[in-house]
Design an enzyme around this catalytic site. Structure first.
Site, short mmCIF file in Angstrom:
data_model
loop_
_atom_site.label_atom_id
_atom_site.label_comp_id
_atom_site.label_asym_id
_atom_site.label_seq_id
_atom_site.Cartn_x
_atom_site.Cartn_y
_atom_site.Cartn_z
N LYS A 287 0.88 -1.28 0.10
CA LYS A 287 0.15 -0.13 0.05
C LYS A 287 0.74 1.27 0.01
O LYS A 287 1.99 1.23 0.79
CB LYS A 287 -0.83 0.02 1.34
CG LYS A 287 -2.18 1.03 1.09
CD LYS A 287 -3.08 0.37 2.35
CE LYS A 287 -4.47 1.24 2.21
NZ LYS A 287 -5.38 0.60 3.12
N GLU A 372 -18.99 -5.89 10.61
CA GLU A 372 -19.77 -5.19 11.41
C GLU A 372 -20.81 -5.89 12.21
O GLU A 372 -21.10 -5.87 13.33
CB GLU A 372 -20.47 -3.95 10.67
CG GLU A 372 -19.49 -2.80 10.13
CD GLU A 372 -18.97 -3.05 8.95
OE1 GLU A 372 -18.00 -2.57 8.55
OE2 GLU A 372 -19.22 -4.18 8.53
N ARG A 400 -25.31 -2.58 7.80
CA ARG A 400 -25.05 -3.97 7.57
C ARG A 400 -25.53 -4.55 8.80
O ARG A 400 -25.51 -5.85 8.75
CB ARG A 400 -23.43 -4.00 7.16
CG ARG A 400 -23.27 -3.09 6.14
CD ARG A 400 -21.75 -3.41 5.88
NE ARG A 400 -21.69 -4.58 4.82
CZ ARG A 400 -20.52 -5.08 4.39
NH1 ARG A 400 -19.43 -4.15 4.17
NH2 ARG A 400 -21.00 -6.14 3.62
#
Length: 633
Positions: A287, A372, A400
């Protein structure tokens, strides 16, 4: 003329030589740094997938072959290679979305960027094409921690059932979501990653010796071990290295592949494309690759940035996350006071403000990955075990976990606090990331208390109250800087009075009651001040749910009610108040202002507030209309 100038569709890159592709990768990195620095956006993830995306478009024929990105913030390079190179208004009204967008291109499919969904999309698209007898592959690029979500594993379980499904799963393994990726699955990948680390460091002898011993312990003959470790054998269709978990699902595995070596990637993708069944290609990436400020940023490798100076990576503007800072400070203080307080987040430790508490109490803060649903039910278990969990999420991701909030937390009346950051209109992150559904969801949850603090001091007090009172509570606050503190001119049972205009002192007419929920209270006051001839009282319930009897009593003595909330107006707080008023058989003019039931286009917050009739000018007009309608009636 640069190579980027010659790229207007994926077909163009297929004519480039190896040297030209490598040069193109460098040009794209420079372009990303210079342009995202001007607008802000997801920089680190896209710097990490430059070669991977180039190789994908060299091997697969988009849109005939469908390429899906999970998470969608990895799609900037894909945009460039599919002819979208005007990044001057990225994440602004009229400009490119920060995620894939069907309105922009036939090459885009998934717009929402709520992570872990791409494999289910891919499964459905591939099965649909197979049923219809259509040709073409489906490629799902899943990374930035998306494999930590349960939905991805539900999809893998089903993908494995069809050995002839033409589906390629590219695991973009950068070891991170926002922060370092967590979970048992990720512990399975570091030994595999070590192969690439050693290869990339050119420690060949150490690499070959370690790799041969590892593979032979796994039962792979030594003569095959050397072949496997030297790289992908051209034309080989079967597994090159047993990744364990994928092999147990009988999904073919290719890798690990250096995710910054275009030739290796092309060969791996060609093998996967030609296999004819589900294949996982494991690409190891970094990244922030190629941009030193991002590479050196250990917190998040510039996962998402505001406007920055491209030469240094330093921000052009100071940090604007004032609400999050208040939450972070208060959580740390509360953790020192209460050893039973624990924090939970879903792959967003620093953005939601749990970092300071984790620094002081690392054993009492849990990052569950992009999961979640698990976070909410785990919090119910922690509550049952005698702790006081605080689950910190972005408001949009609370959608969610509705079932878990309803059936695991609320049904069992567990002592769980949910803190929702970036609630309401956020704007630049696009339609899926406005935190606008949580209040309407909350009104459907029996026994859930909801606080909408109007300023930092009210956020502190709401959090302190939530973590000591019994039962579930939800606290929501917006993205951005803190507003000026807005103290009450007097405190009544059930609500705070924030403003009364001078007309009340000289006019016997009943006032209008203006209710600005949370930060919208300041807009209500500004609208009232623009209409000094209309008697009004501006109040803030602070705890918006449940609706108090005292607030309904106040409404019953008024000439009418105007409410303003930074959430869906259908089924929201104003609608809940209207139901309470109706149950008392109170009849009076009432208007509820908020976000209409639609997906909002990408624009900044001020633009969207004006569009929705929620800015001061629009609220002032609604106030005058309500006053006139009441008196006409």
């Amino acid at each position: 003329m640069t190579l980027m100038d010659r790229v207007n569709s994926p077909q163009d890159v297929r004519n480039f030589s190896k040297a030209e592709l490598e040069q193109l990768a460098q040009e794209i990195r420079t372009f990303l740094v210079n342009h995202v620095a001007q607008t802000g956006g997801h920089l680190g993830p896209n710097l990490g997938v430059v070669e991977l995306t180039i190789a994908l478009h060299c091997v697969f024929d988009s849109p005939k072959d469908t390429i899906l990105f999970d998470t969608g913030h990895q799609s900037y390079v894909h945009k460039i290679l599919t002819g979208r190179k005007d990044f001057s208004h990225l994440r602004e009204r009229g400009g490119l979305s920060g995620y894939a967008s069907r309105a922009e291109s036939e090459h885009d499919v998934i717009e929402n960027s709520h992570a872990t969904t791409a494999l289910s999309w891919a499964d459905g698209i591939a099965r649909g094409r197979k049923l219809a007898g259509q040709l073409g592959n489906v490629v799902a690029v899943i990374g930035d921690g998306a494999l930590t979500g349960g939905m991805a594993w539900e999809a893998l379980n089903n993908i494995a059932e069809d050995p002839d499904l033409p589906l390629v799963i590219v695991v973009n393994d950068n070891g991170r979501s926002y922060a370092p990726t967590v979970g048992g699955f990720m512990r399975r990948l570091p030994p595999v990653r070590k192969i690439d680390e050693l290869r990339m460091n050119r420690k060949y002898e150490e690499f070959l010796g370690w790799g041969k011993r590892t593979l032979m312990r796994a039962g792979i003959p030594g003569e095959f071990a050397y072949d496997a470790l030297r790289g992908l054998k051209r034309g080989m269709k079967d597994v090159l290295f047993d990744a364990g978990i994928f092999d147990s699902l009988r999904i073919k595995y290719v890798g690990p592949v250096d995710g910054h070596d275009i030739s290796q990637l092309q060969e791996a993708f060609t093998l996967a494309r030609n296999y004819g069944g589900p294949v996982v290609v494991h690409a190891v990436t970094e990244k922030g690759r190629g941009y030193e400020p991002a590479e050196q940023n250990k917190a998040d490798h510039f996962h998402a940035v505001g406007r920055i100076h491209p030469e240094t990576g330093l921000p052009v503007e100071p940090s604007r996350f004032g609400w999050t800072t208040v939450f972070a400070e208060e959580m740390r203080a509360l953790a020192h006071e209460d050893p039973k307080l624990v924090g939970i987040t879903a792959a967003m430790m620093l953005p939601v403000g749990l970092g300071p508490m984790r620094d002081d109490f690392p054993d009492r803060v849990f990052d569950v990955g992009i999961a979640e649903q698990h976070a909410l039910t785990m919090s119910a278990g922690l509550s049952f075990a005698g702790f006081r969990p605080v689950v910190a999420l972005y408001a949009t991701f609370m959608n969610r976990a509705f079932d878990q909030l309803l059936m695991d937390v609320a049904l069992h009346h567990e002592n769980v606090t949910i803190a929702l950051d970036r609630a309401g209109i956020t704007g630049s992150d696009g339609p899926s990331h406005n935190g606008m559904w949580d209040l309407a969801i909350a009104t459907e949850i029996p026994g859930l208390k909801v606080a909408v603090p109007r300023d930092g001091e009210r956020l502190r007090s709401a959090l302190r109250q939530a973590v000591v009172e019994p039962g579930p509570a939800l606290i929501r606050y917006p993205k951005g800087p803190l507003p000026a503190e807005l103290p009450a001119i007097r405190q009544e049972s059930g609500y705070s009075v924030l403003y009364e205009n001078p007309a009340l002192a000289s006019d016997s007419a009943k006032p209008l009651v203006l209710i600005g929920f949370g930060p919208m209270a300041a807009t209500m006051i500004a609208a009232a001040q623009e209409n000094p001839e209309i008697p009004v009282i501006v109040v803030d319930p602070e705890w918006a749910l449940p609706i108090t009897a005292q607030l309904v009593d106040l409404v019953g003595t008024s000439a009418g009610v105007l409410t303003l909330e930074d959430g869906i107006v259908n089924g929201g707080l104003g609608a809940e108040l209207a139901c309470a008023v109706h149950e008392r058989n109170i009849v009076l003019p009432m208007q509820n202002l908020g976000i209409s039931k639609e997906f909002l286009s990408t624009a900044d917050r001020a633009e969207l507030l004006a569009d929705q009739g929620m800015d001061t000018q629009s609220v002032s007009a609604a106030l005058r209309e309500l006053w006139l309608s009441g008196h006409t009636h």
